[in-house]
Design a protein around this motif. Structure first.
Motif, PDB file in Angstrom:
ATOM      1  N   ARG A 192       7.352   9.812  -1.819  1.00 24.20           N
ATOM      2  CA  ARG A 192       7.515   8.897  -2.946  1.00 24.20           C
ATOM      3  C   ARG A 192       6.410   9.009  -3.990  1.00 24.20           C
ATOM      4  N   GLY A 193       5.436   9.864  -3.753  1.00 25.61           N
ATOM      5  CA  GLY A 193       4.326   9.984  -4.696  1.00 25.61           C
ATOM      6  C   GLY A 193       4.714  10.704  -5.975  1.00 25.61           C
ATOM      7  N   THR A 194       3.853  10.621  -6.977  1.00 26.77           N
ATOM      8  CA  THR A 194       4.053  11.390  -8.209  1.00 26.77           C
ATOM      9  C   THR A 194       3.857  12.869  -7.905  1.00 26.77           C
ATOM     10  N   ILE A 195       4.212  13.705  -8.841  1.00 29.49           N
ATOM     11  CA  ILE A 195       4.003  15.147  -8.668  1.00 29.49           C
ATOM     12  C   ILE A 195       2.532  15.438  -8.397  1.00 29.49           C
ATOM     13  N   ASN A 196       1.646  14.800  -9.149  1.00 32.63           N
ATOM     14  CA  ASN A 196       0.211  15.010  -8.934  1.00 32.63           C
ATOM     15  C   ASN A 196      -0.229  14.550  -7.547  1.00 32.63           C
ATOM     16  N   ASP A 197       0.308  13.401  -7.103  1.00 31.50           N
ATOM     17  CA  ASP A 197      -0.026  12.903  -5.766  1.00 31.50           C
ATOM     18  C   ASP A 197       0.378  13.907  -4.696  1.00 31.50           C
ATOM     19  N   GLN A 247       0.799  -1.221   0.000  1.00 35.02           N
ATOM     20  CA  GLN A 247       0.000   0.000   0.000  1.00 35.02           C
ATOM     21  C   GLN A 247       0.835   1.277   0.000  1.00 35.02           C
ATOM     22  N   THR A 248       2.148   1.147   0.229  1.00 36.23           N
ATOM     23  CA  THR A 248       3.026   2.320   0.207  1.00 36.23           C
ATOM     24  C   THR A 248       4.180   2.066  -0.759  1.00 36.23           C
ATOM     25  N   LYS A 249       5.075   3.037  -0.820  1.00 35.33           N
ATOM     26  CA  LYS A 249       6.238   2.898  -1.693  1.00 35.33           C
ATOM     27  C   LYS A 249       7.519   2.794  -0.885  1.00 35.33           C
ATOM     28  N   PHE A 250       7.382   2.215   0.321  1.00 36.99           N
ATOM     29  CA  PHE A 250       8.540   2.017   1.181  1.00 36.99           C
ATOM     30  C   PHE A 250       8.969   0.551   1.181  1.00 36.99           C
ATOM     31  N   THR A 251      10.255   0.323   1.386  1.00 33.83           N
ATOM     32  CA  THR A 251      10.771  -1.025   1.515  1.00 33.83           C
ATOM     33  C   THR A 251      10.545  -1.524   2.940  1.00 33.83           C
ATOM     34  N   LYS A 252      10.796  -2.813   3.151  1.00 30.73           N
ATOM     35  CA  LYS A 252      10.658  -3.393   4.491  1.00 30.73           C
ATOM     36  C   LYS A 252      11.568  -2.691   5.492  1.00 30.73           C
TER      37      LYS A 252
END
Length: 229
Positions: A133-138, A49-54
């Motif tokens: 870590r989101g896109t510019i729009n995010d 659900q996120t863009k993070f690693t463990k």
């Protein structure tokens, strides 16, 4: 069944905390985690659900747990979440020269997506994933939501003035060069001159995103978040 669910919740918390590692595992960790009322979702689910690693999630969880341990539901039960008062206290440590309480309130509202008066680790990490870590729009949508205080889909001058005033209060009265009292209002007028394309007195999310993307300084400042973690 309850014992099984409790064991699974404890396992998820220990996985996030990194306490599966024999170097960090201890009976004290087990006791601490077993008394935490709110336990985060599983590592696998949070990674999806996120863009993070463990590893990044474990680092974030340790930091968040150090904050949340000071918020109590009862004397025997650390809440595992951060309430607004505690959030303000934490934030004030980063801006001791000013009054950060109002800006911290607005920021807390943005993280408290469930509107239940508390920020869980999931709330925290979902928001941080967008910001870092989101896109510019995010990222721009998240910022717009922060400024849209009553969540009606547009930013008014009154809302922007509240935000700007809270930022200037947070920075303190003793900045150099010294800020004038009318600086927040001047900033709002400049903001609306640039972003209120159809001059109807409000800024929509479309106007906000379009204007920000055309502003080189805003785009450069957003790139500063790319390598924070």
């Amino acid at each position: 069944m309850k014992a099984k669910n409790r064991d699974q919740s404890l396992s998820d918390s220990r996985e996030l905390d990194g306490s599966y590692d024999q170097l960090t595992d201890s009976e004290e960790d087990d006791f601490e985690l077993s008394t935490v009322c709110h336990r985060p979702e599983s590592m696998d689910k949070l990674q999806e659900q996120t863009k993070f690693t463990k590893k990044e999630l474990q680092v974030l969880y340790r930091g968040f747990k150090n904050f949340s341990v000071f918020t109590f539901v009862s004397q025997e039960c650390p809440s595992g979440v951060v309430n607004e008062e505690n959030f303000k206290n934490i934030y004030s440590q980063f801006f001791p020269q000013g009054d950060s309480s109002m800006y911290a309130h607005f920021l807390f509202e943005a993280f408290d997506t469930n509107k239940n008066g508390s920020v869980s680790f999931e709330d925290f990490v979902f928001g941080l994933s967008i910001i870092l870590r989101g896109t510019i729009n995010d990222r721009l949508n998240w910022a717009f939501n922060l400024y849209d205080l009553n969540k009606d889909g547009c930013i008014t001058k009154e809302e922007m003035l509240d935000i700007m005033t809270s930022i200037y209060d947070m920075m303190g009265k003793y900045t150099y060069p010294t800020m004038q009292d009318d600086a927040p209002r001047d900033h709002v007028e400049s903001f609306f001159q640039k972003m209120d394309r159809n001059k109807d007195g409000v800024v929509t999310v479309e106007e906000f995103i379009e204007s920000c993307k055309k502003d080189e300084n805003i785009m450069q400042s957003m790139q500063l978040f790319d390598n924070v973690i």
